[in-house]
Design an enzyme around this catalytic site. Structure first.
Site, mmCIF file in Angstrom:
data_model
loop_
_atom_site.group_PDB
_atom_site.id
_atom_site.type_symbol
_atom_site.label_atom_id
_atom_site.label_comp_id
_atom_site.label_asym_id
_atom_site.label_seq_id
_atom_site.Cartn_x
_atom_site.Cartn_y
_atom_site.Cartn_z
ATOM 1 N N HIS A 56 0.852 -1.196 0.000
ATOM 2 C CA HIS A 56 0.000 0.000 0.000
ATOM 3 C C HIS A 56 0.885 1.242 0.000
ATOM 4 O O HIS A 56 1.463 1.621 1.019
ATOM 5 C CB HIS A 56 -0.915 0.006 1.229
ATOM 6 C CG HIS A 56 -1.963 1.074 1.179
ATOM 7 N ND1 HIS A 56 -3.302 0.796 1.051
ATOM 8 C CD2 HIS A 56 -1.876 2.428 1.231
ATOM 9 C CE1 HIS A 56 -3.997 1.929 1.028
ATOM 10 N NE2 HIS A 56 -3.142 2.942 1.143
ATOM 11 N N HIS A 58 1.352 5.294 -2.163
ATOM 12 C CA HIS A 58 0.805 6.295 -3.085
ATOM 13 C C HIS A 58 1.978 6.967 -3.798
ATOM 14 O O HIS A 58 2.454 8.026 -3.378
ATOM 15 C CB HIS A 58 -0.040 7.312 -2.331
ATOM 16 C CG HIS A 58 -1.330 6.766 -1.815
ATOM 17 N ND1 HIS A 58 -2.524 6.905 -2.489
ATOM 18 C CD2 HIS A 58 -1.610 6.050 -0.704
ATOM 19 C CE1 HIS A 58 -3.496 6.308 -1.801
ATOM 20 N NE2 HIS A 58 -2.959 5.773 -0.711
ATOM 21 N N HIS A 209 -9.761 1.499 -0.042
ATOM 22 C CA HIS A 209 -9.599 2.312 1.163
ATOM 23 C C HIS A 209 -10.937 2.280 1.891
ATOM 24 O O HIS A 209 -11.925 2.848 1.401
ATOM 25 C CB HIS A 209 -9.265 3.762 0.800
ATOM 26 C CG HIS A 209 -7.863 4.005 0.369
ATOM 27 N ND1 HIS A 209 -7.292 3.364 -0.715
ATOM 28 C CD2 HIS A 209 -6.908 4.855 0.860
ATOM 29 C CE1 HIS A 209 -6.053 3.806 -0.870
ATOM 30 N NE2 HIS A 209 -5.787 4.699 0.074
ATOM 31 N N GLU A 212 -11.534 4.606 6.552
ATOM 32 C CA GLU A 212 -10.319 5.288 7.019
ATOM 33 C C GLU A 212 -10.736 6.550 7.770
ATOM 34 O O GLU A 212 -10.571 7.675 7.307
ATOM 35 C CB GLU A 212 -9.393 5.632 5.850
ATOM 36 C CG GLU A 212 -8.045 6.167 6.306
ATOM 37 C CD GLU A 212 -7.171 6.632 5.159
ATOM 38 O OE1 GLU A 212 -6.055 7.099 5.444
ATOM 39 O OE2 GLU A 212 -7.592 6.557 3.996
ATOM 40 N N TRP A 314 -0.111 13.886 3.491
ATOM 41 C CA TRP A 314 -0.692 13.115 4.583
ATOM 42 C C TRP A 314 0.336 12.716 5.643
ATOM 43 O O TRP A 314 0.003 12.566 6.809
ATOM 44 C CB TRP A 314 -1.377 11.865 4.027
ATOM 45 C CG TRP A 314 -2.543 12.212 3.165
ATOM 46 C CD1 TRP A 314 -3.826 12.468 3.568
ATOM 47 C CD2 TRP A 314 -2.540 12.375 1.737
ATOM 48 N NE1 TRP A 314 -4.618 12.771 2.492
ATOM 49 C CE2 TRP A 314 -3.852 12.732 1.348
ATOM 50 C CE3 TRP A 314 -1.569 12.267 0.755
ATOM 51 C CZ2 TRP A 314 -4.213 12.961 0.020
ATOM 52 C CZ3 TRP A 314 -1.924 12.499 -0.571
ATOM 53 C CH2 TRP A 314 -3.234 12.839 -0.923
#
Length: 426
Positions: A56, A58, A209, A212, A314
């Site tokens: 996982h 990004h 996702h 979350e 993030w």
């Protein structure tokens, strides 16, 4: 004479072996092999494992922290807002260069399998195009799966569903979703249902996702678990984050995990982002921002660890270290029991390989691709404690990366020795 022999490699479980490699394939594994290699390396009893996996990540956001601004509230929603401000200014070159650099960071830490999410809510699908280029560019180093990820939700704007279809047509490997970010509960359910429909149509995996948030009423994982069970697709289905589960009442969570266990679905927890982003509105006492990892492991549910973000809106830190992610989860998930520490190593290796459905390409045994790594540690416990360097990365039989670890030489008065932080042998 064969291509490579790695001598005195300590496998998981403690067995010390030699590994004979030729033509990019592991030919033999065993103690004191007679084979001779054109290249030979002495692992000196250090931990030798299949590659680490990051299931996982990004890659479209990596190394962008502070552009156009920093996330001052530390919340998931502000991170999404910052990403939305940045999207109009994105260029393919910047996306590709940042992503390739982050892949190299992860490779240096022993990662050879990555699942990355690509935001497909921009009508240009620029991020997907860029990550498809990255996937091809780094294929000799890392195997990459790309998730068609609707960052803003599928049904929050008119073109969402069509963009998901286009993304799969362009070559995305995995169908994503984000049901808790939809406008209504009904739209969130449809978000999950669409993922299953597209996965069947394109013979793809699913990674959503899901929940979350710290909201204990966000319960889309139950929708995923039901569909995973009734369709029989469970082993191809992954729920990422599921942080709301931390805050569910225990009776409901007990039932939910039972359904997930029956469905044989996968879960991914992301310690860096989950610990930073979740439960920001709690005040004190403050709940922990991750899913119920220990309860899942106790039930035999397949749980993996993802890095998620590397220096983006993030999460401002990170260097792509999956060992560091496991180390953090030990603390936040209360998994410091001896056996639990070894299970954490499973979550960045074999469990992730199962999630990614690459088990046939994975493992240190004769006939498998010669992909493995050597850590400067005696075993998994020490690897998570020390966060050691990855001394050697072998990819398809080639020694692709070597690391020279630091040497700390103390010389003062009666103290003359090297310090390596290892417990003295007794």
């Amino acid at each position: 004479m064969i291509d490579l022999v790695l001598r005195n490699a300590r496998l998981r479980g403690g067995e010390e072996v030699d590994i004979a490699v030729d033509g990019g394939i592991i030919r033999k594994v065993g103690p004191s092999l007679e084979e001779r290699g054109r290249q030979e390396i002495d692992a000196e009893g250090r931990l030798t494992t299949p590659p680490l996996c990051d299931p996982h990540l990004h890659l479209d956001g990596v190394l962008s922290v502070g552009d156009p601004r920093f996330n001052r509230s530390g919340t998931l929603l502000e991170g999404i807002a910052i990403w939305g401000e940045r999207k109009p200014r994105l260029t393919r070159q910047e996306l590709v260069e940042n992503a390739v650099e982050a892949v190299l960071w992860e490779f240096a830490g022993g990662v050879q399998f990555i699942r990355t999410h690509a935001d497909v809510t921009d009508p240009t699908l620029l991020t997907l195009e860029a990550l498809l280029e990255v996937k091809d560019r780094v294929k000799d180093l890392v195997d990459i799966q790309i998730v068609a990820f609707p960052q803003d939700g599928v049904y929050t704007f008119p073109e969402g569903e069509a963009l998901m279809v286009r993304a799969m047509e362009m070559g995305a490997d995995v169908v994503g979703g984000i049901p808790h970010n939809e406008l209504t509960r009904e739209d969130g359910i449809r978000d999950v249902e669409l993922a299953f429909e597209l996965a069947r149509k394109y013979d793809a995996l699913i990674d959503i996702h899901c929940d979350e948030t710290g909201d204990d009423q966000s319960r889309f994982v139950e929708v995923m678990a039901r569909l995973a069970l009734v369709t029989g697709m469970g082993e191809k289905v992954t729920a990422s984050h599921t942080t709301a589960m931390h805050n569910y009442n225990n009776d409901y969570a007990f039932k939910l995990l039972g359904i997930a266990e029956r469905a044989k679905m996968n879960f991914i927890t992301n310690p860096f982002d989950n610990s930073v982003l979740q439960n920001r509105t709690d005040g004190y006492p403050r709940r922990r921002g991750h899913t119920r990892v220990d309860e899942m492991v106790a039930r035999g549910i397949n749980v993996s660890i993802g890095h998620d973000s590397i220096m983006d809106p993030w999460y401002p830190l990170g260097k792509g270290s999956m060992l560091q992610a496991a180390h953090l989860l030990l603390h936040t998930a209360h998994m410091s029991g001896y056996e639990q520490i070894f299970s954490l190593f499973d979550m960045i290796t074999v469990n992730s390989a199962r999630t990614l459905q690459v088990e046939s390409l994975y493992g240190i045994e004769a006939g498998r691709p010669a992909n493995f790594v050597v850590f400067d540690a005696a075993d998994e416990f020490e690897a998570i404690r020390l966060l050691p360097e990855c001394l050697y990365v072998v990819r398809r039989g080639a020694v692709a990366l070597r690391t020279r670890p630091a040497v700390r030489s103390l010389d003062l008065g009666p103290f003359r020795r090297e310090i390596d932080f290892r417990r003295p042998s007794r």
